[in-house]
Scaffold this active site. Structure first.
Site, PDB file in Angstrom:
ATOM      1  N   GLU A   1      -5.283  -1.207   3.777  1.00  0.00           N
ATOM      2  CA  GLU A   1      -6.377  -2.147   3.514  1.00  0.00           C
ATOM      3  C   GLU A   1      -6.112  -3.492   4.173  1.00  0.00           C
ATOM      4  OE1 GLU A   1      -5.809   0.143  -0.479  1.00  0.00           O
ATOM      5  OE2 GLU A   1      -4.576  -0.413   1.253  1.00  0.00           O
TER       6      GLU A   1
ATOM      7  N   HIS B   1       0.031  -2.485   4.198  1.00  0.00           N
ATOM      8  CA  HIS B   1      -0.830  -1.440   3.647  1.00  0.00           C
ATOM      9  C   HIS B   1      -2.065  -1.266   4.531  1.00  0.00           C
ATOM     10  CE1 HIS B   1       0.763  -1.905  -0.777  1.00  0.00           C
ATOM     11  NE2 HIS B   1       1.708  -1.591   0.085  1.00  0.00           N
TER      12      HIS B   1
ATOM     13  N   CYS C   1      -3.809  -5.467  -2.485  1.00  0.00           N
ATOM     14  CA  CYS C   1      -4.922  -4.993  -1.671  1.00  0.00           C
ATOM     15  C   CYS C   1      -6.257  -5.246  -2.369  1.00  0.00           C
ATOM     16  CB  CYS C   1      -4.747  -3.520  -1.327  1.00  0.00           C
ATOM     17  SG  CYS C   1      -3.394  -3.248  -0.155  1.00  0.00           S
TER      18      CYS C   1
ATOM     19  N   CYS D   1      -3.938  -1.079  -4.458  1.00  0.00           N
ATOM     20  CA  CYS D   1      -2.920  -1.624  -5.359  1.00  0.00           C
ATOM     21  C   CYS D   1      -3.433  -2.870  -6.067  1.00  0.00           C
ATOM     22  CB  CYS D   1      -1.622  -1.917  -4.605  1.00  0.00           C
ATOM     23  SG  CYS D   1      -1.692  -3.251  -3.403  1.00  0.00           S
TER      24      CYS D   1
END
Length: 132
Positions: A46, A44, A78, A68
């Site tokens: 992040e 992801h 995250c 998330c």
């Protein structure tokens, strides 16, 4: 946030089933890291930005989609990663309707004492998430 939106736009159509997300980390007014969702959706945005920022992550994160709150893989979410890295403020543009997110991430961040702001530049960032 506009830079995060730009990063997300560059990943549209290249993130598998995951949404294209942009993340920019800023400390003392200086960008310390930026990233977008990787090819096929992992890692992801992040997670990647935090890896680049390291200790310089102790500032604000600007993210196009609500971080998330749970990962299907069982890895740290995250939101957990942002809090653990010492990010003091998270600004996100759009809510995340996905079942593993949908408010869980912001709740985790609030519980960890992280300042939150949602809906920032939402109209500009919403187009990739309209069908999510």
């Amino acid at each position: 946030m506009r830079r995060a939106i730009e990063l997300a736009l560059g990943r549209l159509g290249h993130t598998g089933e995951n949404p294209a997300v942009g993340c920019v980390i800023v400390r003392d007014g200086v960008v310390t890291a930026e990233a977008a969702t990787a090819e096929s959706g992992r890692p992801h945005a992040e997670e990647q930005a935090l890896a680049v920022a390291g200790e310089r992550a102790r500032g604000a994160a600007f993210v196009t989609l609500e971080p998330c709150g749970e990962r299907s893989s069982g890895a740290a979410s995250c939101s957990q990663r942002l809090a653990a890295a010492g990010v003091s403020r998270v600004v996100f543009a759009c809510d995340n309707p996905h079942g593993l997110s949908a408010g869980r991430g912001p709740a985790q961040l609030r519980d960890a004492g992280v300042e939150l702001e949602g809906g920032f530049l939402q109209a500009e960032a919403a187009f990739p998430y309209a069908d999510s």
